[in-house]
Design an enzyme around this catalytic site. Structure first.
Site, PDB file in Angstrom:
ATOM      1  N   ARG A  77       0.866  -1.329  -0.170  1.00 53.00           N
ATOM      2  CA  ARG A  77      -0.006  -0.206  -0.046  1.00 53.00           C
ATOM      3  C   ARG A  77       0.853   1.332   0.096  1.00 53.00           C
ATOM      4  NH1 ARG A  77      -5.266  -0.956   0.538  1.00 53.00           N
ATOM      5  NH2 ARG A  77      -6.075  -2.642   1.610  1.00 53.00           N
ATOM      6  N   GLY A 116      -7.061   3.797  -4.982  1.00 52.89           N
ATOM      7  CA  GLY A 116      -6.048   4.810  -4.619  1.00 52.89           C
ATOM      8  C   GLY A 116      -5.014   4.406  -5.584  1.00 52.89           C
ATOM      9  N   THR A 117      -4.820   3.266  -6.059  1.00 49.29           N
ATOM     10  CA  THR A 117      -3.956   3.005  -7.095  1.00 49.29           C
ATOM     11  C   THR A 117      -4.315   3.544  -8.385  1.00 49.29           C
ATOM     12  OG1 THR A 117      -3.741   0.670  -6.228  1.00 49.29           O
ATOM     13  CG2 THR A 117      -3.014   1.011  -8.469  1.00 49.29           C
ATOM     14  N   ILE A 138     -11.740  -6.864  -4.058  1.00 49.45           N
ATOM     15  CA  ILE A 138     -12.896  -7.371  -3.909  1.00 49.45           C
ATOM     16  C   ILE A 138     -14.180  -6.639  -3.144  1.00 49.45           C
ATOM     17  CG2 ILE A 138     -11.502  -9.340  -2.747  1.00 49.45           C
ATOM     18  CD1 ILE A 138     -12.045  -8.503   0.264  1.00 49.45           C
ATOM     19  N   ASP A 139     -13.748  -5.290  -3.141  1.00 52.49           N
ATOM     20  CA  ASP A 139     -14.780  -4.416  -2.837  1.00 52.49           C
ATOM     21  C   ASP A 139     -15.859  -4.099  -4.003  1.00 52.49           C
ATOM     22  OD1 ASP A 139     -13.467  -4.401  -0.491  1.00 52.49           O
ATOM     23  OD2 ASP A 139     -12.406  -2.635  -0.802  1.00 52.49           O
ATOM     24  N   MET A 181     -15.908  -7.768   4.380  1.00 52.88           N
ATOM     25  CA  MET A 181     -14.956  -6.703   4.144  1.00 52.88           C
ATOM     26  C   MET A 181     -15.802  -5.912   3.158  1.00 52.88           C
ATOM     27  SD  MET A 181     -11.104  -8.054   3.591  1.00 52.88           S
ATOM     28  CE  MET A 181     -10.017  -7.849   5.157  1.00 52.88           C
ATOM     29  N   GLY A 182     -15.157  -5.047   2.493  1.00 50.19           N
ATOM     30  CA  GLY A 182     -15.571  -3.991   1.717  1.00 50.19           C
ATOM     31  C   GLY A 182     -15.250  -2.752   1.837  1.00 50.19           C
ATOM     32  N   GLU A 234     -18.216  -4.333   7.317  1.00 53.13           N
ATOM     33  CA  GLU A 234     -17.038  -3.806   8.209  1.00 53.13           C
ATOM     34  C   GLU A 234     -17.304  -2.315   8.160  1.00 53.13           C
ATOM     35  OE1 GLU A 234     -13.212  -4.545   6.938  1.00 53.13           O
ATOM     36  OE2 GLU A 234     -13.473  -3.593   4.990  1.00 53.13           O
ATOM     37  N   GLN A 288     -11.091 -13.699   2.595  1.00 48.11           N
ATOM     38  CA  GLN A 288     -12.093 -12.960   1.593  1.00 48.11           C
ATOM     39  C   GLN A 288     -11.024 -12.667   0.410  1.00 48.11           C
ATOM     40  OE1 GLN A 288     -15.501 -10.794   3.388  1.00 48.11           O
ATOM     41  NE2 GLN A 288     -13.910 -10.990   4.829  1.00 48.11           N
TER      42      GLN A 288
HETATM   43  O1  F6P Z   1      -9.974  -3.076  -0.599  1.00 49.62           O
HETATM   44  C1  F6P Z   1      -9.937  -4.354  -0.122  1.00 49.62           C
HETATM   45  C2  F6P Z   1      -9.902  -4.609   1.277  1.00 49.62           C
HETATM   46  O2  F6P Z   1      -9.884  -6.181   1.505  1.00 49.62           O
HETATM   47  C3  F6P Z   1     -10.899  -3.959   1.948  1.00 49.62           C
HETATM   48  O3  F6P Z   1     -12.294  -4.837   1.851  1.00 49.62           O
HETATM   49  C4  F6P Z   1     -10.636  -3.990   3.488  1.00 49.62           C
HETATM   50  O4  F6P Z   1     -11.094  -2.846   4.068  1.00 49.62           O
HETATM   51  C5  F6P Z   1      -9.015  -3.576   3.373  1.00 49.62           C
HETATM   52  O5  F6P Z   1      -8.647  -4.267   2.062  1.00 49.62           O
HETATM   53  C6  F6P Z   1      -8.115  -4.491   4.353  1.00 49.62           C
HETATM   54  O6  F6P Z   1      -7.033  -3.773   4.039  1.00 49.62           O
HETATM   55  P1  F6P Z   1      -5.557  -4.383   4.832  1.00 49.62           P
HETATM   56  O7  F6P Z   1      -5.376  -5.646   3.919  1.00 49.62           O
HETATM   57  O8  F6P Z   1      -4.526  -3.364   4.438  1.00 49.62           O
HETATM   58  O9  F6P Z   1      -5.918  -4.568   6.085  1.00 49.62           O
END
Ligand code: F6P
Length: 362
Positions: A77, A116-117, A138-139, A181-182, A234, A288
């Site tokens: 990230r 973001g990317t 996945i979102d 997630m999402g 979430e 997920q």
């Molecule tokens: O954007 C994908 C995602 O899995 C989201 O659903 C989740 O909020 C986030 O990334 C989790 O990020 P990380 O892997 O940095 O904890």
């Protein structure tokens, strides 16, 4: 004429990143002679581009990876908002990325990632680089494409989690929460909640009223149902919290984190206090994003990858390769970068769910 392509995967990983890169490279390889294609894979996303960490990849690297989860070139990230901020050694990241690009005489950067990317890809386009973005997450929250790769695979995993909860919920007569997630968007929870037969679905786009959630649980109990399953995003938010300013809500989240690991624990606490019911929480979390891509994603990735190869051959850059109404399209980054795709509370899927009696707590 040699085509020099840079590949990078950035942000959280997901299924079908490898399948998509494979699609790009295999399609290019069929349109070009072997010596006409050079592919550079950057290590760990934009980090590799900034610090000049890359390796040359051959078609062999893309063989046998259709079903492989994760990314063969790694990801990390690199927040967009920090791209213009020099690193700890004072390095100008944007200039460094441009230097790497020009040093390798790249024709194009193929960038796989989420919102973001995509914003950073657009920044590089503004800086004069040729870029193509491929929508990963996945979102399924990328504006301008009906579907992102990774989403359907994640839906399958979340559904498996809810399915597994069903039998144990039935034997114990408990309330169960499955947290999905999402990030700030409810698509993954909505689809997996419906497919998993959840009784209550809570998503950020439809703020919930705790009273209504409890009413829905009690209504089921009165109807003789032994259990209730909630699919909770979430990012789910209560009606009262939705009234807070951005700053106030951020502060509230900091406070909440001291007491509860996530939103589901707060909701569970409220339910137990009001009803005395036992509530159990399951958080499938990063599972997920793991494992192999589902068949749908393998096909989507192959189509998006081939679409990117076509755009490269036509030297049509500065776009995201999207799927819209079943067709692969090029969407200019100027039209989509910086926008979020959310679930409309008036969406037909939400309507259908409500029609069959699923509560959204609203
Ligand atoms: O954007 C994908 C995602 O899995 C989201 O659903 C989740 O909020 C986030 O990334 C989790 O990020 P990380 O892997 O940095 O904890």
């Amino acid at each position: 004429m040699i085509k020099r392509i840079g590949l990078l995967t950035s942000g959280g990983d997901c299924q079908a990143l490898n399948a998509t890169m494979r699609g790009v490279v295999k399609a290019l390889a069929t349109m070009l002679n072997e010596h006409e294609l050079e592919v550079y894979g950057f290590d760990d996303g934009y980090k590799g581009l900034i610090y000049g960490k890359y390796r040359m990849l051959t078609s062999r690297d893309f063989s046998g990876i259709l079903t492989q989860g994760g990314t063969i070139i790694g990801t990390s990230r690199q927040p967009f908002k920090l791209m213009r901020v020099p690193d700890e050694n004072g390095l100008d990241k944007v200039e460094a990325m441009k230097q790497t690009y020009y040093k390798l005489c790249l024709d194009c950067l193929v960038i796989l990632g989420g919102n973001g990317t995509q914003k950073t890809a657009n920044l590089l386009r503004e800086e004069g680089l040729n870029v193509i973005h491929l929508p990963k997450t996945i979102d399924n929250d990328i504006y301008g494409t009906d579907m992102t790769f990774g989403f359907q695979s994640a839906v399958n995993i979340a559904v498996n989690a809810i399915d597994a909860i069903h039998s144990t919920a039935a034997s114990h007569g408990r309330v169960f929460i499955v947290e999905i997630m999402g990030h700030k968007v409810g698509s993954l929870t909505l689809e997996s909640g419906i497919a998993g037969g959840a009784d209550i679905i809570l998503i950020p786009e439809i703020p919930y009223d705790t009273k209504k959630v409890i009413e829905a649980i009690e209504k089921r109990a009165k109807a003789g149902k032994r259990f209730t399953i909630l699919a909770v995003a979430e990012g789910a938010i209560s009606k009262e919290d939705a009234k807070l300013s951005k700053k106030e809500y951020k502060e509230k989240l900091i406070e909440r984190a001291k007491k509860y690991p996530s939103v589901s624990y707060e909701i569970a606490d409220k339910i137990t206090k009001k009803t005395g019911q036992e509530v159990r929480i399951t958080v499938p979390g990063h599972t997920q994003r793991g494992g192999e891509p589902c068949a749908y994603d393998r096909v989507l990735s192959t189509r998006l990858g081939a679409g990117a190869a076509e755009a490269i051959m036509e030297e049509d850059y500065g776009c995201m390769i999207a799927i819209i109404n079943g067709k692969i399209k090029r969407v200019p980054l100027t039209e989509c970068a910086g926008k979020l795709k959310t679930v409309s509370p008036k969406d037909q899927t939400v309507k259908a769910a409500k029609m069959i009696g699923i509560s959204f707590g609203d």
